[in-house]
Motif scaffolding. Sequence first.
Motif, PDB file in Angstrom:
ATOM      1  N   GLU A 145     -50.194  40.421  12.888  1.00 13.33           N
ATOM      2  CA  GLU A 145     -50.794  41.767  12.316  1.00 13.33           C
ATOM      3  C   GLU A 145     -50.210  41.770  10.910  1.00 13.33           C
ATOM      4  O   GLU A 145     -50.163  43.051  10.193  1.00 13.33           O
ATOM      5  N   THR A 146     -49.637  41.076  10.295  1.00 21.49           N
ATOM      6  CA  THR A 146     -48.866  40.975   8.998  1.00 21.49           C
ATOM      7  C   THR A 146     -49.834  40.334   7.974  1.00 21.49           C
ATOM      8  O   THR A 146     -50.069  39.299   8.094  1.00 21.49           O
ATOM      9  N   LEU A 147     -49.749  41.150   6.741  1.00 22.02           N
ATOM     10  CA  LEU A 147     -50.326  40.332   5.491  1.00 22.02           C
ATOM     11  C   LEU A 147     -49.576  39.364   4.801  1.00 22.02           C
ATOM     12  O   LEU A 147     -48.416  39.696   4.745  1.00 22.02           O
ATOM     13  N   VAL A 148     -50.041  38.099   4.460  1.00 18.49           N
ATOM     14  CA  VAL A 148     -49.347  37.433   3.862  1.00 18.49           C
ATOM     15  C   VAL A 148     -49.695  36.854   2.487  1.00 18.49           C
ATOM     16  O   VAL A 148     -50.733  36.327   2.551  1.00 18.49           O
ATOM     17  N   ASP A 149     -48.747  37.077   1.543  1.00 20.50           N
ATOM     18  CA  ASP A 149     -49.316  36.456   0.140  1.00 20.50           C
ATOM     19  C   ASP A 149     -48.677  34.920   0.091  1.00 20.50           C
ATOM     20  O   ASP A 149     -49.495  34.104  -0.312  1.00 20.50           O
ATOM     21  N   SER A 150     -47.244  34.831   0.252  1.00 21.05           N
ATOM     22  CA  SER A 150     -46.604  33.638   0.425  1.00 21.05           C
ATOM     23  C   SER A 150     -45.889  33.230   1.517  1.00 21.05           C
ATOM     24  O   SER A 150     -45.392  34.156   2.371  1.00 21.05           O
ATOM     25  N   PHE A 151     -45.887  31.987   1.983  1.00 25.40           N
ATOM     26  CA  PHE A 151     -45.474  31.637   3.113  1.00 25.40           C
ATOM     27  C   PHE A 151     -44.706  30.322   3.210  1.00 25.40           C
ATOM     28  O   PHE A 151     -44.859  29.440   2.281  1.00 25.40           O
ATOM     29  N   LEU A 152     -43.414  30.234   4.016  1.00 29.97           N
ATOM     30  CA  LEU A 152     -42.595  29.019   3.753  1.00 29.97           C
ATOM     31  C   LEU A 152     -41.931  29.101   5.248  1.00 29.97           C
ATOM     32  O   LEU A 152     -41.496  30.110   5.747  1.00 29.97           O
TER      33      LEU A 152
ATOM     34  N   ARG B 118     -44.317  35.905  -6.604  1.00 28.61           N
ATOM     35  CA  ARG B 118     -45.303  34.859  -7.073  1.00 28.61           C
ATOM     36  C   ARG B 118     -45.271  33.564  -6.505  1.00 28.61           C
ATOM     37  O   ARG B 118     -45.967  32.668  -6.855  1.00 28.61           O
ATOM     38  N   GLY B 119     -44.305  33.102  -5.819  1.00 29.08           N
ATOM     39  CA  GLY B 119     -44.183  31.978  -5.360  1.00 29.08           C
ATOM     40  C   GLY B 119     -43.070  31.830  -4.344  1.00 29.08           C
ATOM     41  O   GLY B 119     -41.744  32.434  -4.718  1.00 29.08           O
ATOM     42  N   LEU B 120     -42.869  30.807  -3.312  1.00 31.24           N
ATOM     43  CA  LEU B 120     -41.794  30.295  -2.646  1.00 31.24           C
ATOM     44  C   LEU B 120     -41.596  29.023  -2.480  1.00 31.24           C
ATOM     45  O   LEU B 120     -42.632  28.378  -2.563  1.00 31.24           O
ATOM     46  N   THR B 121     -40.363  28.312  -2.654  1.00 32.97           N
ATOM     47  CA  THR B 121     -40.381  26.946  -2.366  1.00 32.97           C
ATOM     48  C   THR B 121     -38.755  26.599  -1.748  1.00 32.97           C
ATOM     49  O   THR B 121     -37.874  27.445  -1.751  1.00 32.97           O
TER      50      THR B 121
ATOM     51  N   ALA C  68     -42.695  34.646 -15.288  1.00 32.22           N
ATOM     52  CA  ALA C  68     -42.712  33.483 -14.292  1.00 32.22           C
ATOM     53  C   ALA C  68     -43.854  33.592 -13.447  1.00 32.22           C
ATOM     54  O   ALA C  68     -44.129  34.419 -12.754  1.00 32.22           O
ATOM     55  N   PHE C  69     -44.405  32.353 -13.279  1.00 28.32           N
ATOM     56  CA  PHE C  69     -45.684  32.587 -12.237  1.00 28.32           C
ATOM     57  C   PHE C  69     -45.552  31.459 -11.174  1.00 28.32           C
ATOM     58  O   PHE C  69     -46.238  31.550 -10.170  1.00 28.32           O
ATOM     59  N   GLY C  70     -44.532  30.735 -11.282  1.00 30.29           N
ATOM     60  CA  GLY C  70     -44.391  29.803  -9.829  1.00 30.29           C
ATOM     61  C   GLY C  70     -43.059  28.919 -10.066  1.00 30.29           C
ATOM     62  O   GLY C  70     -42.468  28.824 -11.097  1.00 30.29           O
ATOM     63  N   VAL C  71     -42.459  28.210  -8.824  1.00 35.97           N
ATOM     64  CA  VAL C  71     -41.305  27.753  -8.860  1.00 35.97           C
ATOM     65  C   VAL C  71     -41.500  26.327  -7.845  1.00 35.97           C
ATOM     66  O   VAL C  71     -42.233  26.381  -6.751  1.00 35.97           O
ATOM     67  N   ALA C  72     -40.740  25.346  -8.450  1.00 31.51           N
ATOM     68  CA  ALA C  72     -40.699  24.126  -7.292  1.00 31.51           C
ATOM     69  C   ALA C  72     -39.328  23.265  -7.935  1.00 31.51           C
ATOM     70  O   ALA C  72     -38.828  23.875  -8.803  1.00 31.51           O
TER      71      ALA C  72
END
Length: 286
Positions: free
Chosen positions: A180-187, A223-226, A260-264
């Motif tokens: 029941e959880t909304l997810v934007d980013s996931f890892l 905005r991002g996970l890595t 910042a928009f993203g990371v890796a």
Amino acid sequence: MLVVMNTRIQTLIMKLVILISSLVIVQAGVTKRDAQCEGPLVNGVQHSKDVLKTDLDRPYLLTTDFSSNTLYFSYTIKGEEEGFKSAKLNLNTEEFSDIDGVPNGFAQAVDESTHEVYIGGSDGIYKYKPNADKADFFGANGTDIWTIYYKDVLYFSIFPSQFLYTYVDGEITRFKDLEETLVDSFLIDNENTLFFSNSSGLYSQKKGTKDAINISGEEIRIRGLTKNKDGDVYACVQDGIYSVDKTQHSLEKYVDIDDAFGVAFDNQNNLLYADATSVVRLTPCK
């Protein structure tokens, strides 16, 4: 006698010229090295800043295939209607190319064990074959993919509901841990801890439970996970990149970045990030 003196003077002048030339060369070398290391401080270490690709519109959802040292991401394209395009960047050669065959390619994931690449678009999930430079339809037909991640199985959330699903042997199931959880980013990290974000912040949760812990401490837009090559988790926020402290359940500023928009990370554990127009690599100065 005069000839001897002239010869000595000429020899002295030549030595001075050589010495001065050597000093100029050394100074030029120092200047060049200093210029290359005018990037930001990362954990107190000066880094050089290398712009790998520019003239992009909001590069987003970065992920790296460590085996080939290839970065996959999406960016915004504009025409009659705004859309998205998946792309890849060879981090060894800096060769850039778009990935065709995925309508509105938006989210990218790499299976770290097989190095297979999955791309989520506006009509489902595609599997991309780098050697053939071809994307074939894979599954979740008719769904608009919001985020995608692979560890053991394929995880994805869809737009606009943002609920998280798994795809196993052609069967799509709501992921029970975050039902029941909304997810934007996931890892998922190397210790099977889930990290996910939504409009209320960043959370961690042990896989197999429903006990979520707020890491961000406040409403913050991730905005991002890595993960880097060591399995450490990092989050991208508008004002920079943060490292995730699992023990303290907190975020620590890793490096300041404007918009910042993203990371890796690349396969040498160098930080990669995207701002509003570019993909950048930070390398420690020697």
